[in-house]
Design an enzyme around this catalytic site. Sequence first.
Site, PDB file in Angstrom:
ATOM      1  N   LYS A  75     -12.080  -4.861   0.214  1.00  0.00           N
ATOM      2  CA  LYS A  75     -12.520  -5.582  -0.977  1.00  0.00           C
ATOM      3  C   LYS A  75     -12.850  -7.029  -0.677  1.00  0.00           C
ATOM      4  O   LYS A  75     -12.237  -7.636   0.185  1.00  0.00           O
ATOM      5  CB  LYS A  75     -11.440  -5.521  -2.050  1.00  0.00           C
TER       6      LYS A  75
ATOM      7  N   GLU B 179      -3.735   8.312  -0.764  1.00  0.00           N
ATOM      8  CA  GLU B 179      -2.619   7.394  -1.037  1.00  0.00           C
ATOM      9  C   GLU B 179      -2.230   7.423  -2.519  1.00  0.00           C
ATOM     10  O   GLU B 179      -3.011   7.858  -3.371  1.00  0.00           O
ATOM     11  CB  GLU B 179      -3.010   5.972  -0.635  1.00  0.00           C
TER      12      GLU B 179
HETATM   13  N1  PSU Z   1      -7.830  -0.506  -2.404  1.00  0.00           N
HETATM   14  C1  PSU Z   1      -8.029  -0.192  -3.698  1.00  0.00           C
HETATM   15  N2  PSU Z   1      -6.985  -0.174  -4.538  1.00  0.00           N
HETATM   16  C2  PSU Z   1      -5.728  -0.370  -4.089  1.00  0.00           C
HETATM   17  C3  PSU Z   1      -5.504  -0.667  -2.708  1.00  0.00           C
HETATM   18  C4  PSU Z   1      -6.587  -0.736  -1.911  1.00  0.00           C
HETATM   19  O1  PSU Z   1      -9.155   0.020  -4.115  1.00  0.00           O
HETATM   20  O2  PSU Z   1      -4.803  -0.289  -4.884  1.00  0.00           O
HETATM   21  C5  PSU Z   1      -4.111  -0.768  -2.170  1.00  0.00           C
HETATM   22  C6  PSU Z   1      -4.026   0.180  -0.969  1.00  0.00           C
HETATM   23  O3  PSU Z   1      -2.902   1.007  -1.133  1.00  0.00           O
HETATM   24  C7  PSU Z   1      -3.847  -0.728   0.224  1.00  0.00           C
HETATM   25  C8  PSU Z   1      -3.087  -1.855  -0.424  1.00  0.00           C
HETATM   26  O4  PSU Z   1      -3.181  -0.109   1.295  1.00  0.00           O
HETATM   27  O5  PSU Z   1      -3.753  -2.043  -1.679  1.00  0.00           O
HETATM   28  C9  PSU Z   1      -3.070  -3.108   0.404  1.00  0.00           C
HETATM   29  O6  PSU Z   1      -2.166  -3.994  -0.178  1.00  0.00           O
HETATM   30  P1  PSU Z   1      -1.719  -5.316   0.610  1.00  0.00           P
HETATM   31  O7  PSU Z   1      -2.928  -6.185   0.650  1.00  0.00           O
HETATM   32  O8  PSU Z   1      -0.581  -5.871  -0.222  1.00  0.00           O
HETATM   33  O9  PSU Z   1      -1.268  -4.858   1.968  1.00  0.00           O
END
Ligand code: PSU
Length: 302
Positions: free
Chosen positions: A156, A22
């Site tokens: 996380k 990603e």
């Molecule tokens: N995990 C990480 N760093 C990130 C993300 C996840 O260690 O930057 C990002 C990923 O791209 C994931 C997104 O798909 O955060 C999820 O964001 P949200 O909770 O807004 O859907």
Amino acid sequence: MSTSVIISEQVAESKSRAVALESAVIATGLPFPKNLEAAFGCEEVIAAAGGVPATIAVLEGIPTIGCSKEQIKNLAQTPGVKKTNLSNLAAVVAERCYGATTVSATMHLATSVGIKVFSTGGIGGVHKDAEVTFDISADLTALTRYPMVVVCAGAKSILDLPRTVELLETLGIPIVGYCSDRFPAFYSRDSGIKLDIVAETPREVANIAKTHWELGLNTAILVALPIPQDHEIPQKEVNKLLSQALDDANQQGIRGKALTPFLLSRLKELSSGKTLEANLLLLKNNARLAAEIAVCLSEVHC
Ligand code: PSU
Ligand code: MN
């Protein structure tokens, strides 16, 4: 897709060994220059393990599968790159913007060209106050929709992990613990949540995935790989920093798509960079396993 997509030659030639990566983690998840170190580091370990890295992003409105080094450098340093999930992918493309794809949008684009394996840091999930905000990541929607093996270090601990795992079960997403029967909590190895599927080798994961898809179950398979022991941050320590970061987010009115990047960057500050180092390490660790799984899958497929 009738919208044009660019696939790098290397990825097009060896799609069965490709590992999608990603770009949201590059443009919104990590600060420069560590984001670049992480992006290149992941590509290197994938290649070293016999896979083919395919970093995915939207560049001036063009979904690009297999960004070049130059394009990755650009993403890592250009301000205003849009965090792109399933709900704004079309707008980012139609308006010719730069988009950093999250897990959900990356899975969509990867699947559209036949890539079967994806490596990320931690998936998005159910946020802690979801009963009030309804903030549940589109990553979970994508996991129900796209048949890929997704390697992560859990989700996380900024998220509500028990609810995230419950929802994954409801949605029919297998969670395969890698050499561990615990759902990992990103910076820490054990969230306390027990998993009932465990695999010990990349081949075992590939076999579970292949069987899942042969049964007509067209979802993703989530592989949960705990961060290596000597690099983990104990959950107690993370939780302390996190409650401070959540308070700050609350006070500053940070919500929705901005929340994950805010909390990650606040945790980095509060831990004097310790969470950032752990993040880098687990990204590369996941990428290596993803490449090993891709190699096995390409063998069972033919
Ligand atoms: N995990 C990480 N760093 C990130 C993300 C996840 O260690 O930057 C990002 C990923 O791209 C994931 C997104 O798909 O955060 C999820 O964001 P949200 O909770 O807004 O859907
Ligand atoms: Mn959200």
